[in-house]
Design a protein around this motif. Structure first.
Motif, PDB file in Angstrom:
ATOM      1  N   LEU A 139       0.809  -1.217   0.000  1.00  0.00           N
ATOM      2  CA  LEU A 139       0.000   0.000   0.000  1.00  0.00           C
ATOM      3  C   LEU A 139       0.849   1.276   0.000  1.00  0.00           C
ATOM      4  O   LEU A 139       1.880   1.336   0.676  1.00  0.00           O
ATOM      5  N   TYR A 140       0.386   2.255  -0.714  1.00  0.00           N
ATOM      6  CA  TYR A 140       0.962   3.605  -0.805  1.00  0.00           C
ATOM      7  C   TYR A 140       2.323   3.622  -1.517  1.00  0.00           C
ATOM      8  O   TYR A 140       2.938   4.667  -1.664  1.00  0.00           O
ATOM      9  N   GLY A 141       2.833   2.425  -1.939  1.00  0.00           N
ATOM     10  CA  GLY A 141       4.136   2.393  -2.609  1.00  0.00           C
ATOM     11  C   GLY A 141       5.220   1.701  -1.812  1.00  0.00           C
ATOM     12  O   GLY A 141       6.390   1.748  -2.186  1.00  0.00           O
ATOM     13  N   GLN A 142       4.819   1.029  -0.716  1.00  0.00           N
ATOM     14  CA  GLN A 142       5.810   0.344   0.122  1.00  0.00           C
ATOM     15  C   GLN A 142       5.429  -1.137   0.279  1.00  0.00           C
ATOM     16  O   GLN A 142       4.261  -1.463   0.492  1.00  0.00           O
ATOM     17  N   CYS A 143       6.445  -2.002   0.193  1.00  0.00           N
ATOM     18  CA  CYS A 143       6.197  -3.446   0.272  1.00  0.00           C
ATOM     19  C   CYS A 143       5.824  -3.898   1.678  1.00  0.00           C
ATOM     20  O   CYS A 143       6.428  -3.467   2.662  1.00  0.00           O
ATOM     21  N   ALA A 144       4.870  -4.820   1.727  1.00  0.00           N
ATOM     22  CA  ALA A 144       4.546  -5.499   2.977  1.00  0.00           C
ATOM     23  C   ALA A 144       5.736  -6.373   3.379  1.00  0.00           C
ATOM     24  O   ALA A 144       6.674  -6.569   2.604  1.00  0.00           O
ATOM     25  N   ASP A 145       5.698  -6.898   4.592  1.00  0.00           N
ATOM     26  CA  ASP A 145       6.794  -7.721   5.119  1.00  0.00           C
ATOM     27  C   ASP A 145       6.765  -9.099   4.454  1.00  0.00           C
ATOM     28  O   ASP A 145       6.165 -10.043   4.964  1.00  0.00           O
ATOM     29  N   MET A 146       7.439  -9.218   3.303  1.00  0.00           N
ATOM     30  CA  MET A 146       7.339 -10.442   2.504  1.00  0.00           C
ATOM     31  C   MET A 146       8.096 -11.616   3.129  1.00  0.00           C
ATOM     32  O   MET A 146       7.760 -12.771   2.869  1.00  0.00           O
ATOM     33  N   GLU A 147       9.103 -11.334   3.962  1.00  0.00           N
ATOM     34  CA  GLU A 147       9.825 -12.427   4.630  1.00  0.00           C
ATOM     35  C   GLU A 147       8.890 -13.176   5.560  1.00  0.00           C
ATOM     36  O   GLU A 147       8.781 -14.399   5.522  1.00  0.00           O
ATOM     37  N   ALA A 268      11.519  16.625   5.490  1.00  0.00           N
ATOM     38  CA  ALA A 268      12.436  17.604   6.081  1.00  0.00           C
ATOM     39  C   ALA A 268      11.665  18.817   6.587  1.00  0.00           C
ATOM     40  O   ALA A 268      11.935  19.327   7.674  1.00  0.00           O
ATOM     41  N   ALA A 269      10.691  19.267   5.816  1.00  0.00           N
ATOM     42  CA  ALA A 269       9.988  20.502   6.163  1.00  0.00           C
ATOM     43  C   ALA A 269       8.924  20.293   7.236  1.00  0.00           C
ATOM     44  O   ALA A 269       8.577  21.228   7.951  1.00  0.00           O
ATOM     45  N   LEU A 270       8.412  19.070   7.380  1.00  0.00           N
ATOM     46  CA  LEU A 270       7.288  18.840   8.300  1.00  0.00           C
ATOM     47  C   LEU A 270       7.694  18.096   9.560  1.00  0.00           C
ATOM     48  O   LEU A 270       6.840  17.808  10.415  1.00  0.00           O
ATOM     49  N   SER A 271       8.998  17.785   9.705  1.00  0.00           N
ATOM     50  CA  SER A 271       9.382  16.925  10.823  1.00  0.00           C
ATOM     51  C   SER A 271       9.138  17.590  12.175  1.00  0.00           C
ATOM     52  O   SER A 271       8.992  16.906  13.182  1.00  0.00           O
ATOM     53  N   GLY A 272       9.064  18.925  12.211  1.00  0.00           N
ATOM     54  CA  GLY A 272       8.780  19.596  13.478  1.00  0.00           C
ATOM     55  C   GLY A 272       7.287  19.760  13.754  1.00  0.00           C
ATOM     56  O   GLY A 272       6.895  20.202  14.831  1.00  0.00           O
ATOM     57  N   SER A 273       6.447  19.391  12.818  1.00  0.00           N
ATOM     58  CA  SER A 273       5.007  19.609  12.973  1.00  0.00           C
ATOM     59  C   SER A 273       4.368  18.441  13.725  1.00  0.00           C
ATOM     60  O   SER A 273       5.010  17.428  13.981  1.00  0.00           O
ATOM     61  N   SER A 274       3.087  18.596  14.056  1.00  0.00           N
ATOM     62  CA  SER A 274       2.402  17.518  14.769  1.00  0.00           C
ATOM     63  C   SER A 274       1.871  16.450  13.815  1.00  0.00           C
ATOM     64  O   SER A 274       1.338  15.431  14.255  1.00  0.00           O
ATOM     65  N   ALA A 275       2.034  16.642  12.507  1.00  0.00           N
ATOM     66  CA  ALA A 275       1.592  15.618  11.547  1.00  0.00           C
ATOM     67  C   ALA A 275       2.483  14.383  11.680  1.00  0.00           C
ATOM     68  O   ALA A 275       3.698  14.502  11.807  1.00  0.00           O
ATOM     69  N   VAL A 276       1.877  13.196  11.680  1.00  0.00           N
ATOM     70  CA  VAL A 276       2.649  11.948  11.739  1.00  0.00           C
ATOM     71  C   VAL A 276       3.067  11.588  10.321  1.00  0.00           C
ATOM     72  O   VAL A 276       2.229  11.394   9.445  1.00  0.00           O
ATOM     73  N   LEU A 277       4.390  11.525  10.110  1.00  0.00           N
ATOM     74  CA  LEU A 277       4.929  11.329   8.757  1.00  0.00           C
ATOM     75  C   LEU A 277       5.076   9.844   8.428  1.00  0.00           C
ATOM     76  O   LEU A 277       5.071   9.001   9.330  1.00  0.00           O
ATOM     77  N   PRO A 278       5.213   9.492   7.134  1.00  0.00           N
ATOM     78  CA  PRO A 278       5.321   8.074   6.756  1.00  0.00           C
ATOM     79  C   PRO A 278       6.552   7.401   7.376  1.00  0.00           C
ATOM     80  O   PRO A 278       7.603   8.034   7.526  1.00  0.00           O
ATOM     81  N   THR A 279       6.399   6.144   7.731  1.00  0.00           N
ATOM     82  CA  THR A 279       7.504   5.331   8.256  1.00  0.00           C
ATOM     83  C   THR A 279       7.986   4.409   7.142  1.00  0.00           C
ATOM     84  O   THR A 279       7.180   3.716   6.521  1.00  0.00           O
ATOM     85  N   ILE A 280       9.293   4.418   6.900  1.00  0.00           N
ATOM     86  CA  ILE A 280       9.851   3.507   5.898  1.00  0.00           C
ATOM     87  C   ILE A 280      10.475   2.326   6.631  1.00  0.00           C
ATOM     88  O   ILE A 280      11.336   2.500   7.489  1.00  0.00           O
ATOM     89  N   ALA A 281      10.009   1.120   6.289  1.00  0.00           N
ATOM     90  CA  ALA A 281      10.502  -0.090   6.957  1.00  0.00           C
ATOM     91  C   ALA A 281      11.961  -0.326   6.588  1.00  0.00           C
ATOM     92  O   ALA A 281      12.403   0.068   5.504  1.00  0.00           O
ATOM     93  N   PRO A 282      12.747  -0.970   7.487  1.00  0.00           N
ATOM     94  CA  PRO A 282      14.159  -1.245   7.173  1.00  0.00           C
ATOM     95  C   PRO A 282      14.280  -2.047   5.877  1.00  0.00           C
ATOM     96  O   PRO A 282      13.536  -3.000   5.663  1.00  0.00           O
ATOM     97  N   GLY A 283      15.196  -1.628   5.019  1.00  0.00           N
ATOM     98  CA  GLY A 283      15.447  -2.364   3.769  1.00  0.00           C
ATOM     99  C   GLY A 283      14.455  -2.079   2.655  1.00  0.00           C
ATOM    100  O   GLY A 283      14.517  -2.703   1.602  1.00  0.00           O
ATOM    101  N   ALA A 284      13.533  -1.129   2.881  1.00  0.00           N
ATOM    102  CA  ALA A 284      12.490  -0.881   1.877  1.00  0.00           C
ATOM    103  C   ALA A 284      12.845   0.274   0.958  1.00  0.00           C
ATOM    104  O   ALA A 284      13.426   1.264   1.384  1.00  0.00           O
ATOM    105  N   ARG A 285      12.496   0.108  -0.313  1.00  0.00           N
ATOM    106  CA  ARG A 285      12.516   1.246  -1.243  1.00  0.00           C
ATOM    107  C   ARG A 285      11.058   1.610  -1.476  1.00  0.00           C
ATOM    108  O   ARG A 285      10.300   0.869  -2.105  1.00  0.00           O
ATOM    109  N   HIS A 286      10.645   2.749  -0.915  1.00  0.00           N
ATOM    110  CA  HIS A 286       9.263   3.241  -0.977  1.00  0.00           C
ATOM    111  C   HIS A 286       9.148   4.106  -2.232  1.00  0.00           C
ATOM    112  O   HIS A 286       9.973   4.989  -2.439  1.00  0.00           O
ATOM    113  N   VAL A 287       8.139   3.843  -3.079  1.00  0.00           N
ATOM    114  CA  VAL A 287       8.029   4.630  -4.317  1.00  0.00           C
ATOM    115  C   VAL A 287       6.919   5.689  -4.243  1.00  0.00           C
ATOM    116  O   VAL A 287       6.580   6.306  -5.264  1.00  0.00           O
TER     117      VAL A 287
END
Ligand SMILES: *Cc1c(COP(=O)(O)O)cnc(C)c1O
Length: 373
Positions: A139-147, A268-287
């Motif tokens: 979903l959203y461009g990131q792979c589920a935990d296929m292992e 970079a621009a929103l990291s100080g805001s209260s918005a929760v930003l996307p999490t990239i899983a270890p080893g993932a290339r998010h598109v």
């Protein structure tokens, strides 16, 4: 006197990516018109070979849509009447529809709160003696935990059909989305990372039998020599779409990089805001098919952005167990607490290749203002 009207920042603009390749697109159109192979044919053969090679898969089978890719892949993996197929509760309706098309029953699983991706523990809990397959959704461009999903599938002897409709070019631990399971399904709906000028889809697989069976099923069960081996479907990728998609496939890595660069700027621009930003899983290339954040008062937030002429969207506003189409499955509110909590807070910000610096900046300012309590 003229009033200065701020131009709207679109949620997605599908025309900008075509301008730099307009000439190649016209040449592709001319080729198809001159040759006259409109359903399947030489352009489809060539695009299948190029798409398979892009992903490092043995086979690619072009079909009429992403939904059909899922439907035919499920059938080719032996899913039918009486079977259960486990998938994510927060996916697009098509994932569950494809299961229903096979006469099978969708069984929903909750998600990981950080990545929004199907939770392998929830998958394991949902396995019964009727379970035949799992559809992890990237979903959203990131792979589920296929292992972990692969391990669950091996333990219970289940098929894995990846819904990679939002993940063209994504990868996890070096594995391309769509190549880690028994079959991978892609959509070329216009707004996807690789979009046609209409509908289209693709099944990729390393399995000879899945490739052969989906080739039959997409074209009325016909074996290529005018013999109909079983009643199939009419779901052929069109020559025109394939010709245009061949041009666009060459741009896809660059477009995915542009999406990732825009995502980095947002982060970079929103990291100080209260918005929760996307999490990239270890080893993932998010598109970054979508850039999804969480905010406390989502509807008020969207109105604030709307006033600043920034379009937003929600993917998706209702988890599938609460959609009218699937109430017959008998689920109740509260059964998928993680997905249900996220549903009321998620919002997708503008994200597409060729977003301008000014558009990104104005979106960031609008988000900062709307989240500044
Ligand atoms: C787009 C999409 C589909 C279906 O694709 P169509 O080409 O519209 O049939 C399936 N699953 C997901 C997650 C999608 O985003």
């Amino acid at each position: 006197m003229t009033t200065l009207q701020a131009t709207t920042i679109p949620f997605v603009d599908l025309t900008r990516q075509h301008q730099p390749i307009a000439e190649q697109m016209r040449a592709a159109y001319d080729r198809v018109m001159l040759e006259g192979s409109f359903t399947l044919g030489t352009e489809v053969d060539a695009f299948e070979a190029e798409f398979a090679s892009f992903l490092g898969a043995r086979y690619a089978v072009g079909v009429g849509s992403g939904t059909d890719a899922l439907h035919l892949a499920l059938r080719a993996c032996g899913v039918g009447e009486g079977d259960e197929v486990i998938t994510a509760v927060n996916t697009f309706a098509a994932t569950a529809e494809a299961i229903v098309m096979c006469g099978a029953t969708p069984v929903f699983a909750d998600i990981d709160p950080a990545t929004y991706l199907i939770d392998p523990d929830a998958v394991e809990d949902a396995v019964t003696e009727r379970t035949k397959a799992i559809i992890p959704v990237h979903l959203y461009g990131q792979c589920a935990d296929m292992e972990r999903i692969g391990a669950i599938a091996r333990k219970h002897d289940l098929k894995v059909i990846e819904d990679a409709c939002q993940a063209h070019g994504a990868s996890t631990k070096g594995l391309m989305a769509g190549t880690a399971g028994d079959a991978g399904c892609f959509s070329f709906y216009p707004s996807k990372n690789l979009g046609a000028a209409g509908d289209g889809g693709m099944i990729v697989t390393n399995d000879d039998a899945v490739a052969a069976r989906t080739r039959l099923l997409r074209n009325h069960g016909e074996d290529g020599q005018r013999l109909h081996l079983e009643p199939g479907y009419c779901s052929r990728l069109h020559g025109m779409q394939a010709a245009l998609l061949r041009v666009k496939l060459r741009e896809l890595p660059k477009w995915n990089d542009m999406r990732a660069a825009a995502a980095s700027q947002y982060v970079a621009a929103l990291s100080g805001s209260s918005a929760v930003l996307p999490t990239i899983a270890p080893g993932a290339r998010h598109v970054f098919h979508l850039f999804v954040v969480q905010v406390a008062e989502r509807d008020r937030f969207r109105q604030a952005l709307d006033r600043r002429h920034v379009q937003t969207a929600v993917h998706y506003p209702v988890p599938l167990h609460l959609e009218p189409a699937f109430t017959g499955l008998g689920y109740r509110p509260g059964q998928f607490p993680v997905a249900e909590a996220a549903t009321s807070r998620i919002v997708s910000l503008p994200m597409f290749p060729y977003m301008t610096e000014d558009e990104l900046q104005r979106t960031v300012e609008a988000v900062l203002e709307a989240t500044d309590d």
